[in-house]
Each structure stands twice: as C-alpha cells, then as structure tokens.
Scaffold this motif. Structure first.
Motif, PDB file in Angstrom:
ATOM      1  N   THR A  29     -16.439  -7.670   8.204  1.00  0.00           N
ATOM      2  CA  THR A  29     -17.464  -7.045   9.046  1.00  0.00           C
ATOM      3  C   THR A  29     -18.744  -7.873   9.057  1.00  0.00           C
ATOM      4  OG1 THR A  29     -18.238  -5.591   7.255  1.00  0.00           O
ATOM      5  CG2 THR A  29     -16.541  -4.725   8.721  1.00  0.00           C
ATOM      6  N   SER A  34     -14.436  -5.912  13.503  1.00  0.00           N
ATOM      7  CA  SER A  34     -14.293  -4.473  13.284  1.00  0.00           C
ATOM      8  C   SER A  34     -13.109  -4.281  12.351  1.00  0.00           C
ATOM      9  CB  SER A  34     -14.042  -3.745  14.607  1.00  0.00           C
ATOM     10  OG  SER A  34     -15.097  -3.974  15.516  1.00  0.00           O
ATOM     11  N   THR A  53     -20.047   1.414   7.816  1.00  0.00           N
ATOM     12  CA  THR A  53     -20.620   1.918   9.065  1.00  0.00           C
ATOM     13  C   THR A  53     -22.124   2.120   8.938  1.00  0.00           C
ATOM     14  OG1 THR A  53     -18.544   3.019   9.626  1.00  0.00           O
ATOM     15  CG2 THR A  53     -20.512   3.784  10.758  1.00  0.00           C
ATOM     16  N   THR A  58     -18.629  -1.789  12.331  1.00  0.00           N
ATOM     17  CA  THR A  58     -17.648  -0.878  12.900  1.00  0.00           C
ATOM     18  C   THR A  58     -16.479  -0.809  11.934  1.00  0.00           C
ATOM     19  OG1 THR A  58     -18.261  -1.427  15.183  1.00  0.00           O
ATOM     20  CG2 THR A  58     -16.083  -0.439  14.828  1.00  0.00           C
ATOM     21  N   ARG A  60     -13.354   1.986  10.250  1.00  0.00           N
ATOM     22  CA  ARG A  60     -12.632   3.253  10.278  1.00  0.00           C
ATOM     23  C   ARG A  60     -11.680   3.304   9.086  1.00  0.00           C
ATOM     24  NH1 ARG A  60     -16.019   3.415  13.581  1.00  0.00           N
ATOM     25  NH2 ARG A  60     -15.886   4.014  15.792  1.00  0.00           N
TER      26      ARG A  60
END
Length: 267
Positions: A29, A34, A53, A58, A60
């Motif tokens: 990152t 991402s 984040t 970005t 997840r």
C-alpha cells in the motif's frame, strides 16, 4: 528502499493479519497498491485492514483458509469485485511445527504440508485462472510465494517445515514455466526469508531450546546470527521490500527464481 510505484495494482496477501504478511501488505500500500488481506484470523485481519485504511490506503479483509478451494475461489472473487481487479498475489500464509526427526508426528507433517504447500499451490491455481487472458481480471500479473532459508540449508528440528518450503520453491519454478509457455502473462517467483523475530520466529527459538539444541533462547538466536554473514536477524521490512520489488515492473524480466533475503545465511 528506492521508491517503487505500484499505483493501480490490486493485491491479495495471505496470512497478512500479522507479522511478515502485515508488513508486506503495508509495503504494497505504501507503494500505491490496493490490498485485500486474506487470513483465518478474522478480528486481527479486519483490524490490520482498518489500520491501513486509516493511514489513507485502500485495504479490505476477506476470511481465507488457504487449504480450502472454495475459500480461494471466494477470496479471488472478492478481490476482483471490491478492489476492481487482481494482478498481485503474495502467498505468505504458513505454519511451522518444530520437531526432531525422532519425535515427528504424522498429523503435524500433514498440517504443515496442507497449509504451506497445498495452500500455496491452490493460490497459484486460482490466481492463474483470474489473471490469465479471459479470466476475471485478465491482465496478467505477478505471484510471489514465501518460501524460507530453511529450503536451502540443513537446520535441525525443522525437517518437515523445510520440506514444505522446498516444495514451495519447486512449485514456483514449475508454475513460472507453465505460465510462460501457455501465455498467461503471470510472473511467478519466491523469496527465502531468514529468521525474523516475529511471534513465529521466536517460537522456533524457544522450541530449539526445548529440543535440547541450545541452552537458552539467547544462545539459539546468537547461533543464527553467527551463521549470518550480515550479522543480524532479518526484519519484516527486509522481506516486504523484496516482495514489493518482485511485484513491480523493476522485476519485469524475472520469473521462476528464489530470492534469498537471509543476510547470506543460505549461501
């Protein structure tokens, strides 16, 4: 390290909730990629993704048991859907169970092979399917598998672990060959980390003492340092930077290799 630009790249990193995996996710990152964090440690994985984040990245999280074909299929689909594509895979998830050969347990060997070897090959399989022409992402990419210096040296009490990491090395080279010959457009490489004082690394040091191979943890660590020409243990950043390099266009003509990141221990 010299700044490498991975802006626009979409990565899935396994075992990234903590340790070397988390450091790799952060380094990716930091370079502009991402990242989807895949791990069985749901709470910690979500926390790691949230931390990235909060720093402006970005990131997840997806629950991923690397030994499960269906989990891999779902994790790759989630990466493509939530990040918009998929062109980097880091197969980092792994376990180490220390044992002298005379005490080895079949169930421990099977568990290590299932996670370290089977899990890695399933990852390559699903990445190929998504990244190759006609796949869900379809733009090619790069896969980096985390092997170990244990694949290159005879270190006591880790025969089973060494075997699994040697398997990762062989699978890497065969997958790179297949990808090139079949036109998948995916480079496949691995790295051989040296000992890093993460939770897993220090557990090994304690296990070495318990096996009667060193009088203390300090002596066990000192022995590793003594075998390392650069005179220190590895750091998570050392491993992460090597992975970022192999994921980048700076390594665009590199495939099918094992890169030692071990301070010279395995030479």
């Amino acid at each position: 390290m010299t700044k490498i630009d991975l802006t626009g790249r979409k990565a899935l990193v396994t075992g990234a909730a903590r340790g070397i995996g988390a450091a790799i996710a952060k380094a990716l990152t930091d370079a502009g990629a991402s990242v989807m964090i895949g791990d069985v440690l749901t709470d910690l994985g979500q926390e790691t993704a949230q931390t990235l984040t909060s720093g402006g990245a970005t990131a997840r999280f997806v629950k991923l048991d690397v030994t499960s074909d269906s989990d891999w299929e779902a994790a790759v689909a989630a990466t493509v859907k939530e990040l918009g594509s998929f062109d980097l895979l880091v197969n980092n998830a792994g376990i180490e169970i220390t044992s002298l050969v005379i005490d080895v347990k079949a169930e421990d060997l099977r568990r290590m092979f299932d996670v370290n070897a089977v899990g890695t090959l399933l990852g390559i399989k699903h990445a190929f399917r998504a990244m190759k022409p006609g796949g869900a992402a379809g733009k090619g990419g790069s896969i980096v598998n985390i092997a170990s210096v244990a694949a290159t040296i005879a270190f006591p009490a880790i025969a089973g672990y060494s075997a699994t990491k040697s398997a990762v090395d062989r699978m890497t080279r065969i997958a790179a060959n297949e990808s090139g010959k079949l036109g998948y457009g995916v480079r496949v490489n691995c790295v051989y980390p040296g000992l890093v004082p993460t939770e897993m690394g220090m557990k090994l040091a304690n296990d070495i003492v318990a096996a009667g191979l060193a009088p203390s943890v300090e002596a066990a660590v000192g022995d590793v340092i003594g075998q390392t020409p650069l005179g220190r243990l590895g750091e998570v950043g050392d491993m992460a930077d090597a992975v970022v390099f192999l994921c980048s266009d700076a390594a665009r003509f590199i495939t099918g290799i094992g890169l030692p990141v071990d301070g010279g221990m395995g030479m």
